[in-house]
Design a protein around this motif. Structure first.
Motif, PDB file in Angstrom:
ATOM      1  N   ARG A  35      84.352  37.916  39.938  1.00 35.03           N
ATOM      2  CA  ARG A  35      84.538  39.186  40.632  1.00 35.03           C
ATOM      3  C   ARG A  35      86.014  39.411  40.964  1.00 35.03           C
ATOM      4  O   ARG A  35      86.373  39.807  42.056  1.00 35.03           O
ATOM      5  N   TYR A  63      87.746  43.505  34.469  1.00 34.50           N
ATOM      6  CA  TYR A  63      87.017  43.020  35.628  1.00 34.50           C
ATOM      7  C   TYR A  63      86.146  41.849  35.193  1.00 34.50           C
ATOM      8  O   TYR A  63      85.364  41.954  34.264  1.00 34.50           O
ATOM      9  N   ASN A  64      86.305  40.744  35.858  1.00 31.53           N
ATOM     10  CA  ASN A  64      85.510  39.571  35.501  1.00 31.53           C
ATOM     11  C   ASN A  64      84.300  39.478  36.414  1.00 31.53           C
ATOM     12  O   ASN A  64      84.426  39.218  37.601  1.00 31.53           O
ATOM     13  N   GLU A 105      89.323  48.969  29.821  1.00 31.87           N
ATOM     14  CA  GLU A 105      89.406  48.933  31.277  1.00 31.87           C
ATOM     15  C   GLU A 105      88.307  48.055  31.883  1.00 31.87           C
ATOM     16  O   GLU A 105      88.559  47.212  32.742  1.00 31.87           O
ATOM     17  N   GLU A 106      87.084  48.221  31.386  1.00 26.62           N
ATOM     18  CA  GLU A 106      85.962  47.474  31.965  1.00 26.62           C
ATOM     19  C   GLU A 106      86.135  45.978  31.788  1.00 26.62           C
ATOM     20  O   GLU A 106      85.616  45.184  32.555  1.00 26.62           O
ATOM     21  N   TYR A 143      89.524  41.173  39.534  1.00 21.42           N
ATOM     22  CA  TYR A 143      90.011  42.179  38.613  1.00 21.42           C
ATOM     23  C   TYR A 143      91.289  41.661  37.969  1.00 21.42           C
ATOM     24  O   TYR A 143      92.102  40.998  38.611  1.00 21.42           O
ATOM     25  N   GLY A 144      91.434  41.927  36.687  1.00 18.58           N
ATOM     26  CA  GLY A 144      92.678  41.565  36.030  1.00 18.58           C
ATOM     27  C   GLY A 144      92.692  40.171  35.432  1.00 18.58           C
ATOM     28  O   GLY A 144      93.739  39.572  35.266  1.00 18.58           O
TER      29      GLY A 144
END
Lengths: 160, 1057
Positions: free
Chosen positions: B471, B466-467, B462-463, B473-474
């Motif tokens: 910034r 997030y890039n 899950e973590e 997500y996905g």
């Protein structure tokens, strides 16, 4: 039915052959132990484990070295016995391995005989897989010769 | 505009570690003029259709690109300044718009890049932007479909079609023209001085004005030469910063100092010296690449007069690029200009007997794997990770047919310019093979990725979705882990089952009569004293000292003592440690006492008459002292150990040196090997400095370093008075040694795609379980090599990957993992295998194998094996690839230097025959072959010859021929005429002439590029050192070795058999 010298040779070699089979099995297990570190990768990187592992490797190599001479001498004893008993066929079957053993023993670098199975050399994947193959081949050879000696023993006992 | 790496960081939000983020992206920001991406980001807000991006990352789809696509985008690798190739020489560069030069260059760049791209080739540019400027994702998204279509369209686009394809040319130029000058400035900055100085750097460098600008005609080459070095410095700087080292010196070593000046000097020299118009030096023909001694054929090859000029003029930039990261700039330039011809030329067979001018005009670079350029630009830097065959043969049978060794050469702990560091709570690894996630994995969708080594499908945690950089997500595929082939992770606590060890340094000095006589202790103590503050470490750093002759002396340095307390242990049979807690003390808390000791130590033993040396017991004591913590033992030894455990007997018989048969390359006792293994188990490494006049049995002593991952330094006949150059060498190398980076309690694991298997390792380490190398210490000057075989055939695989992961404790007490990943294509035909052969890597690997062979069998066996390697591969090439059997000796283009390099190896100290090599020297060279990274090894094997008439090796030679110009003699050497040049001159006088300044700058620049310190010998025709110089003239005939031509004939004979 006669208890000839040949029959005695076969009986003795039967017993000793069993010992050699154990040696070969032990070799296989030892090399397997050297090859694989049964710890998880993260554990493997742990310095504390490193110490233990290294001690293990050294112990195995030490034992391997200890076993070289007994094995080779038992096998050469076979050859001498069969030579004396004039069992030419059996001798012929064993001579190749005898030569191989001699080659292995004297091929070690000249300066110190201690170098057979020394830890850094054995841990090389190449050497290790060679040693492992060698151990498997020897196991097969000793197993076959065990039954061959058994047959020969009975044959000599019965025939004359 | 992004600040240079040295600038304060933290503006960019990166949840896990602002510093790393900043550093990771600053170079790109620099490389690409901010105006360009900026404007784009205005136009196109970030929104990326997920399906497109996922398509982009399934590399397997775009593998079969035609060869035309090996263009390397400017931003290819993070750590190299992208457009450096366009920089002018320093003289021309400074102006904001270099009128004369730049347009030309740009043109050529545009032409070539367009040439090596199919029409619609804007993707490279755009993807670079995307790469550098994460927010600008839209253009990329828009371009992904053309990208995917590349294989189809890019079949054959001849360069001539360029004018037609205006789009790529235009777009490229757009990127290049603002990029070049800006970049140049920005990336010079960190090298030179404070950031605001975007002005020409001219004033900084005094010697420039009198010299005048170099001729413009020669500009491309000097320019590349000059463009490189600053980058090297830049690299070093940012590496230091990025490591978070408080003391840059500690991690940089001495290499950095001053390099800018030197470079400038060197670069300037290049122009006037090498321009045909104004040769300052009279070129002595016997020094160029055409020797009078050579068979006539040699000189036919190039027009008379030209060859010397040619060789050396070209040689110069050559050398200049030796050391910094394979100057992306030049790489890029040649790749783009010669990309086309290179590939085709790769297939061209070379008749070695006819074509003599085979030495490349620029530095020989690693071949570029024939991969899709998207993958290639992410690929690992060849200086860190290199494969002997950049096209991996599909089956073992094919590999056997090619008769070339398959293996990897690694330089994993190299000082890096730009190293992205990731601090993350999770490290994503494959669940079955434990591979670290890398740029070559494929994302099946957002939540799953497929390992490129074992092909297992893993979940994306899950973590990881997030890039932190963008910034967003996905976007797991945009995370730094998936964008960089070389990356460093801060290891979370599960990687350390004991607290990271403090840096511990123990110095063991030989103080027997013999050692005192050489006077090394002064030099060492003084150097140590000077560098005490720059030892890599933190507040926990510990240090200790032991000295020994026939007894062992310990030094108590605990707090509260007014002066160091010396404790003598004379029982060397059973060594014990008196008060162990006071012998290794905290460096910072006891600095005065330590300095006291270092000052008094050289005087303490001056009256000693003890000649015995108890090295073995001293090492045992050192080991006992170190084993609770681990660390580094530095041993200085000056003679054969004679008492106690590990005593050795002299085995060298001078008159037997000639016979290659009975020389003792194997250790005579396994005491040192066993001790080294014990050390390895306790995370202790032993570095050996051998300063010895007589034979000291390095073969036995060297084991202590070899298996504990240390390094060996050897100073033959070291003496303070009789051999002052060695003193300087020791000083400089010791300084580098003390201040270079160090990693403790390290392990390295090398993984490769299922089907390949690694079977032999070369280097200094202990193999702990088939693929795990135990490295108690790791240093930036150590290289490793591995041999591989193809175990299962690699059918239905287009690429294979290799990953090396080095887990270590930094001197700051952080546990870090440095991961390098390399990706290479798989080929099915023999000609492709030859096409991708990397001749330098092959030579390096063969040298390693030959060392093993000479130890396990004999030296002559090893020599034969080397020659056979050439014969077999060329014979295989002749019989299975060449369709037309030509007369002569044909080699594939990629292997054209193979015979030369092998001949060079045979003439090297490690493998040469003849009486002039001492045993220790030979063994030391073998140690170096094993332990040095490929670049240095190649330099040792095949030194570069520069036009200034000097030859670089571990020592440098400045050859003064009889008919050397009078001007050079008076102005550089400072003596009136040739006859009065002293016999053993080792320094250039500091004269105020332009020539002198230039020559000295050039030499110091050459020195700065290596971790070892080369001694400069100035040699005349009748000098006794002449033979050592001529020994490096590989193509010449010597008493015991063939000339290159004879060697070729010999090979031809064997091949045609």
């Amino acid at each position: 039915m006669a208890f000839t010298f040949a029959a005695f040779c076969y009986m003795l070699s039967l017993v000793l052959c069993a010992a050699l089979i154990f040696f070969a099995i032990w070799h296989i297990i030892a090399f397997d132990e050297l090859r694989t570190d049964f710890k998880s990768p993260i554990d493997q990187c742990n310095p504390a484990h490193a110490r233990e592992r290294l001690r293990n490797i050294e112990r195995i190599c030490f034992l391997l070295r200890k076993l070289v001479l007994p094995e080779y001498s038992i096998h050469s004893l076979f050859c001498i016995m069969f030579l004396c008993a004039q069992e030419w066929l059996t001798l012929g079957l064993n001579v190749p391995l005898l030569f191989y053993h001699l080659w292995r023993y004297f091929r070690c670098p000249a300066d110190s005989s201690e170098l057979a199975y020394d830890p850094p050399a054995v841990m090389n994947a190449d050497t290790l897989s060679y040693c492992q193959k060698e151990a498997w081949c020897k196991l097969a050879f000793y197993l076959l010769s065990f039954f061959y000696y058994l047959y020969c023993m009975i044959y000599t006992l019965v025939s004359s | 505009m992004a600040q240079p790496a040295g600038a304060p960081t933290g503006q960019q939000p990166y949840s896990n570690g602002p510093v790393q983020n900043q550093l990771m992206h600053s170079p790109d920001g620099q490389g690409y003029s901010p105006a360009v991406p900026g404007s784009y980001s205005h136009q196109m807000p970030a929104k990326v259709p997920p399906h497109q991006s996922s398509g982009q990352y399934s590399y397997s789809g775009s593998q079969n690109v035609s060869q035309l696509n090996n263009y390397q985008g400017p931003g290819q690798t993070l750590n190299r300044p992208p457009v450096a190739a366009f920089s002018g020489s320093p003289v021309q560069q400074p102006g904001p718009v270099p009128q004369g030069l730049l347009p030309v260059l740009q043109n050529s760049a545009a032409v070539s890049s367009a040439g090596s791209f199919p029409p619609g080739a804007s993707p490279p540019v755009l993807s670079n932007w995307q790469y550098s400027q994460p927010p600008v994702s839209q253009p990329l998204g828009a371009q992904t479909s053309p990208l995917a279509g590349v294989p189809g369209t890019g079949s054959a686009q001849p360069p001539s079609s360029l004018p037609g394809s205006t789009n790529p040319a235009g777009s490229y130029q757009y990127a290049a023209s603002p990029g070049a000058p800006l970049l140049q400035n920005s990336y010079m900055k960190p090298g030179s001085a404070p950031p605001p100085v975007t002005q020409p750097l001219t004033p900084l460098h005094p010697p420039r004005p009198p010299l005048g600008p170099p001729p413009v005609g020669g500009s491309p080459r000097p320019s590349t030469a000059v463009a490189g070095p600053p980058s090297a410095q830049f690299l070093q700087k940012s590496a230091a910063n990025q490591e978070g080292d408080a003391m840059p010196a500690a991690s940089d070593g001495s290499v950095v100092q001053n390099s800018y000046d030197a470079i400038e000097g060197g670069g300037l020299m290049a122009a006037p010296h090498y321009s045909p118009a104004a040769p300052n030096l009279k070129m002595n023909r016997s020094v160029g690449y055409s020797y009078p001694a050579l068979p006539p054929g040699y000189q036919h090859t190039s027009p008379p007069g030209a060859p010397g000029m040619n060789a050396s003029a070209l040689q110069y930039p050559d050398g200049s690029k030796h050391f910094h990261q394979p100057a992306m700039g030049t790489n890029h330039l040649t790749a783009s200009m010669g990309g086309l011809s290179l590939q085709q030329e790769g297939l061209r067979p070379v008749n070695l007997l006819q074509e003599r001018n085979i030495l490349p005009t620029t530095l020989l670079k690693a071949p570029v794997p024939n991969l899709h350029e998207d993958i290639q630009k992410l690929n690992c830097n060849p200086e860190l990770f290199r494969c002997t065959l950049t096209n991996i043969p599909q089956t073992q049978a094919l590999l056997n047919k090619a008769k070339l060794p398959l293996g990897l050469l690694l330089h994993p702990f190299k000082d890096l310019s730009q190293l992205p560091v990731v601090t993350s709570s999770i490290i994503v690894r494959c669940r079955s093979c434990r591979t670290y996630i890398n740029p070559f994995v494929s994302f099946l969708d957002q939540r799953r990725w497929k390992c490129n080594l074992c092909y297992r499908v893993n979940d994306v945690p899950e973590e990881f979705l997030y890039n932190p950089v963008t910034r967003v997500y996905g976007e797991p595929h945009k995370r730094p882990e998936v964008q960089n082939a070389t990356i460093e992770f801060m290891a979370p606590s599960e990687y350390m089952l004991r607290p990271p060890q403090p840096p511990v340094y123990l110095f063991v000095f030989d103080v027997s009569h013999n050692a005192i006589e050489t006077g090394y202790l002064d030099t060492v103590c003084q150097t140590l004293l000077d560098n005490l503050d720059s030892l890599p470490g933190n507040t926990r750093t510990k240090i200790g000292f032991i000295t020994f002759d026939s007894t062992i002396h310990f030094y108590g340095l605990q707090e509260g003592l007014s002066q160091p307390q010396m404790l003598i242990v004379s029982d060397i049979e059973d060594v014990f440690i008196p008060m162990p807690e006071n012998l290794l003390v905290n460096l910072n808390e006891n600095k005065e006492l330590i300095q006291d000791l270092l000052k008094t130590l050289p005087q303490m033993f001056t009256k000693s008459l003890e000649t015995q040396s108890a090295l073995g017991p001293a090492l045992q004591a050192a080991f006992k002292l170190m084993s609770p913590t681990g660390g580094r033992i530095t041993v200085f030894q000056t003679q054969l150990p004679s008492v106690g455990m590990g005593a050795l007997k002299s085995r060298e018989e001078p008159n037997q040196r000639a016979t290659a048969k009975d020389i003792h390359l194997t250790p005579s006792t396994d005491f040192y090997k066993k001790l080294a293994l014990d050390c390895s188990g306790q995370q202790v490494a032993v570095d050996l400095f051998l300063l010895s006049g007589q034979y000291s049995d390095l073969a036995s002593l060297g084991c202590i370093s070899r298996y504990s991952a240390g390094s060996v330094y050897y100073y033959q006949s070291y003496h303070r008075k009789h051999n002052p150059v060695q003193v300087e060498k020791l000083q400089k190398e010791l300084k580098r040694y003390l201040t270079r980076k160090i990693g403790f309690e390290a392990v390295m694991r090398i993984r490769c795609t299922k089907g390949l298997s690694i079977h032999t390792f070369h280097g200094n380490f202990f193999v702990r379980s088939t693929d795990l190398l135990s490295l108690p210490n790791v240093n930036p000057d150590a290289g490793y090599a591995v041999q591989m075989s193809v175990e299962e055939s690699l059918t239905d695989m287009q690429v294979v990957s290799f990953q090396s992961a080095l887990l270590y404790t930094s001197s700051k007490g952080e546990r870090r993992i440095r991961v390098h990943t390399m990706c290479l294509p798989v080929v099915t035909t023999l000609s492709d295998v030859y096409l991708g052969a990397d001749v330098q890597a092959i030579t390096g690997l063969l040298a390693n194998m030959a060392v093993d062979r000479s130890v396990s069998a004999t030296l002559s066996d090893a020599r034969d094996a080397l020659v056979n390697a050439v014969i077999d591969s060329l014979a295989a090439y002749r019989s299975s690839v060449l369709s037309i059997q030509q007369p002569g000796l044909t080699a594939p283009y990629s292997l054209r230097l193979f015979p030369l390099y092998i001949l060079a190896l045979l003439k090297q100290k490690a493998f040469q025959t003849g009486t002039n090599t001492r045993l220790d020297e030979r063994i030391f060279t073998m140690c170096q072959v094993k332990n040095q990274p490929l670049v240095y090894l190649m330099l040792m094997t095949h030194p570069s010859l520069y036009k200034v008439d000097n030859l670089t090796d571990e020592v440098m030679f400045l050859w003064i021929g009889k008919n050397c110009g009078q001007g050079f003699i008076t102005q550089v050497l400072g003596v009136p005429n040739y006859g009065s040049i002293p016999q053993n001159m080792t320094h250039l006088p500091e004269l105020e002439t332009a020539e002198s300044i230039r020559t000295r700058a050039f030499i110091s620049w050459l020195r700065e590029q290596r971790p070892f310190f080369p001694i400069l010998y100035i040699i005349k025709d009748e000098s006794p050192l002449k033979s050592s110089f001529l020994q490096n003239m590989i193509e010449d005939r010597t008493e015991s070795a063939l000339s290159y031509y004879e060697f070729l004939l010999h090979i031809q004979q064997q091949v045609n058999k």
